[in-house]
Design a protein around this motif. Structure first.
Motif, PDB file in Angstrom:
ATOM      1  N   ILE A   1      43.728  30.614 -16.328  1.00 48.17           N
ATOM      2  CA  ILE A   1      43.232  29.271 -16.656  1.00 48.17           C
ATOM      3  C   ILE A   1      42.127  29.292 -17.702  1.00 48.17           C
ATOM      4  N   TRP A   2      41.405  30.429 -17.854  1.00 49.95           N
ATOM      5  CA  TRP A   2      40.398  30.505 -18.912  1.00 49.95           C
ATOM      6  C   TRP A   2      40.025  31.960 -19.150  1.00 49.95           C
ATOM      7  N   PRO A   3      40.033  32.419 -20.409  1.00 49.13           N
ATOM      8  CA  PRO A   3      39.649  33.803 -20.693  1.00 49.13           C
ATOM      9  C   PRO A   3      38.160  33.996 -20.905  1.00 49.13           C
ATOM     10  N   GLY A   4      37.384  32.910 -20.842  1.00 48.35           N
ATOM     11  CA  GLY A   4      35.966  33.005 -21.145  1.00 48.35           C
ATOM     12  C   GLY A   4      35.698  32.806 -22.623  1.00 48.35           C
ATOM     13  N   THR A   5      34.476  33.120 -23.032  1.00 51.51           N
ATOM     14  CA  THR A   5      34.051  32.871 -24.409  1.00 51.51           C
ATOM     15  C   THR A   5      34.138  34.107 -25.284  1.00 51.51           C
ATOM     16  N   GLY A   6      34.628  35.216 -24.740  1.00 51.25           N
ATOM     17  CA  GLY A   6      34.728  36.447 -25.515  1.00 51.25           C
ATOM     18  C   GLY A   6      33.784  37.537 -25.077  1.00 51.25           C
ATOM     19  N   GLY A   7      32.911  37.242 -24.089  1.00 51.66           N
ATOM     20  CA  GLY A   7      32.028  38.261 -23.548  1.00 51.66           C
ATOM     21  C   GLY A   7      32.795  39.247 -22.689  1.00 51.66           C
ATOM     22  N   ALA A   8      32.216  40.432 -22.515  1.00 50.35           N
ATOM     23  CA  ALA A   8      32.865  41.451 -21.688  1.00 50.35           C
ATOM     24  C   ALA A   8      32.936  40.999 -20.238  1.00 50.35           C
ATOM     25  N   SER A   9      33.982  41.449 -19.560  1.00 51.41           N
ATOM     26  CA  SER A   9      34.128  41.290 -18.103  1.00 51.41           C
ATOM     27  C   SER A   9      33.957  39.850 -17.626  1.00 51.41           C
ATOM     28  N   PRO A  10      34.805  38.917 -18.046  1.00 48.30           N
ATOM     29  CA  PRO A  10      34.745  37.567 -17.474  1.00 48.30           C
ATOM     30  C   PRO A  10      35.053  37.629 -15.980  1.00 48.30           C
ATOM     31  N   GLU A  11      34.129  37.168 -15.149  1.00 47.99           N
ATOM     32  CA  GLU A  11      34.252  37.357 -13.701  1.00 47.99           C
ATOM     33  C   GLU A  11      33.453  36.278 -12.976  1.00 47.99           C
ATOM     34  N   ALA A  12      33.388  36.400 -11.650  1.00 47.28           N
ATOM     35  CA  ALA A  12      32.595  35.504 -10.804  1.00 47.28           C
ATOM     36  C   ALA A  12      32.912  34.037 -11.031  1.00 47.28           C
ATOM     37  N   PRO A  13      34.189  33.628 -10.968  1.00 39.05           N
ATOM     38  CA  PRO A  13      34.517  32.222 -11.221  1.00 39.05           C
ATOM     39  C   PRO A  13      34.096  31.318 -10.066  1.00 39.05           C
ATOM     40  N   HIS A  14      33.620  30.138 -10.411  1.00 40.40           N
ATOM     41  CA  HIS A  14      33.419  29.060  -9.440  1.00 40.40           C
ATOM     42  C   HIS A  14      33.884  27.769 -10.105  1.00 40.40           C
TER      43      HIS A  14
END
Length: 506
Positions: free
Chosen positions: A164-177
């Motif tokens: 649903i979202w890869p993040g903004t390009g930072g390493a290790s996209p994690e901890a979703p809420h």
């Protein structure tokens, strides 16, 4: 009024929070320690007390083979329909699962597995009854946040997992809420790795599956490149007060000196959340946080201070105490000698993975005094008992009673990777008081025999037990332990009469 950060000091990473009425509840990660996932309670978001754990049995939390920084990763706590739900990952066992309870103190249910990969699971209970389940993973559509829908009674997936979202390009996209606020879905995640580049980012959408639009003010929280005593801030969770104010809890670290090295572990911090005119949340003061900040507009509600001394006269161990992995049957007792904690060691040592007679608590202050009175008469050089400052099996300092050359002795052992030193001191028959003076940059070790004077035996640098040196995701644990070199049933019992933990300069 002001409050001081961190609000929960010591090894309490990956905080997640929920509110029920005027009460706030919070959980954190525990990795290879047992019981798993402590539950904290607060009325003012600043003062917290530990009221129990979510995972208290071996069937809920098998950790027999969990290595350093294995076991339980980031939990999420939510409340819905009269039930508390805690979802987490046992990377050494079941994978992603959740437990539930009608009381935050427990007891909690047996684990309900969810067939979705990744780590850091989270839940959103939507208005129409749909339950969305998110994790961070490097999946078939690339690295990012993946989501499915589940049956909350069974854990069964009701929809396929998708990115649903890869993040903004930072390493290790994690901890979703995922949150639903004013009809929009906000997906908040951590990026940059849980290190000095850690940050919090957010995106929003009109639907829970996106497409998600990234906040133009990202990152909404980070301490990177700041000359601050707080570093590595991220892995946040949001909560709203009854008055409508928003707050965030998140992890951070406090390296005491340069070069940056931290040994207390990742701790739990608190900061206010403001919303921009265009509807985006910002944590702290323009994404920055301080050691002292303005307190929430809630009535201060401090809990009684924890006593310095535990004299082990209660019927159960205090919730502050934890075990390294699942304790072996017969390895500890409060009944063998009333008013004492009895430890009976096996052949597993502090260096190894396996059942160990080990009862510890988190080191939560740079400056503190630790002491224990130990009654132990070792029968051989393979038997020892004492105190350890434990980061992992390759990095620990031990002050213990054992035998050397047929005589009872006190030893100070410093294990730093492949290097090990040991100092030996003669010790007479009878109880021995073991003592550690913790400072921000060193630990100083002492012992005292009955009716004797205090003897300083040596010291060790705190930074050798830091994450930057020792690795891993935990913090230093101050523990009592025992090793026999043989079967537990044949081991000599070590009796701890009391244990002191006294914060200094707090």
């Amino acid at each position: 009024m002001e409050y001081a950060n961190p609000v929960i000091p010591g090894f309490h990473p990956d905080p997640s929070i929920c509110r029920v009425g005027d009460d706030y509840y919070l959980v954190t990660s525990t990795f290879e320690y047992f019981p798993g996932v402590p539950v904290f309670h607060s009325r003012d978001l600043v003062n917290w007390r530990r009221i129990g754990h979510c995972l208290t049995t071996e069937t809920q939390l098998p950790l027999h083979t969990a290595g350093s920084s294995g076991g339980i990763y980031a939990p999420t706590l939510r409340h819905h329909g009269g039930w508390f739900y805690m979802t987490t990952t046992n990377v050494s066992g079941i994978g992603n699962f959740y437990v539930r309870s009608q009381r935050a103190e427990g007891p909690w249910s047996e684990p309900i597995a969810v067939d979705q990969g990744g780590i850091d699971p989270s839940l959103l209970f939507d208005d129409d009854g749909t339950v969305y389940f998110q994790t961070a993973q490097n999946g078939p559509q690339g690295e990012g946040i993946y989501q499915c829908e589940i049956d909350i009674d069974t854990g069964e997936k009701l929809a396929e997992t998708r990115l649903i979202w890869p993040g903004t390009g930072g390493a290790s996209p994690e901890a979703p809420h995922l949150y639903k606020v004013n009809g929009s879905y906000y997906l908040m995640i951590a990026e940059g790795g849980t290190e000095y580049g850690h940050m919090e980012t957010v995106a929003r959408s009109h639907t829970p599956y996106g497409p998600f639009e990234a906040c133009p003010h990202n990152p909404i929280l980070t301490q990177r490149s700041l000359p601050s005593s707080i570093q590595g801030a991220g892995h946040a969770d949001l909560v709203q007060t009854p008055a409508g104010d928003w707050w965030a809890v998140f992890l951070g670290i406090r390296p005491p000196v340069y070069p940056k090295r931290h040994h207390l572990g990742r701790e739990t911090f608190l900061a206010p959340v403001t919303w921009t005119e265009d509807g985006w949340p910002i944590i702290g003061e323009n994404g920055r946080v301080c050691e002292r900040m303005d307190a929430p507009a809630l009535a201060p509600h401090p809990w009684p201070s924890l006593p310095v001394r535990d004299d082990f006269i209660a019927a159960e161990l205090d919730p502050e105490w934890i075990f390294l992995r699942n304790p072996a049957p017969g390895s500890w007792s409060l009944e063998e000698r009333p008013g004492h904690l009895a430890l009976r060691g096996g052949e597993v040592t502090l260096d190894e993975i396996g059942p160990l007679a080990f009862v510890g608590r988190r080191l939560s202050h740079f400056d503190c005094r630790l002491a224990a009175q130990l009654d132990f008469e070792p029968a051989s050089e393979s038997e020892e008992a004492g105190m350890t400052l434990f980061m992992n099996g390759k990095y620990h300092y031990d002050l213990a009673v054992t035998q050397r050359e047929g005589r009872k002795a006190v030893i100070l052992r410093r294990t730093v990777g492949s290097l090990r030193t040991e100092q030996v001191f003669d010790c007479g028959f009878g109880p021995v008081e073991l003592r550690v003076h913790a400072e921000s940059q060193r630990f100083v070790f002492f012992f005292r025999e009955a009716n004797g004077s205090e003897i300083e035996v040596g010291w060790g640098e705190t930074h050798f037990l830091s994450t930057e040196i020792a690795g891993g995701f935990t913090g230093v644990i101050a523990a009592m332990y025992a090793v026999s070199g043989g079967e537990t049933a044949q081991a000599t019992s070590a009796f701890f009469d009391w244990f002191d933990y006294e914060p200094l300069n707090a």
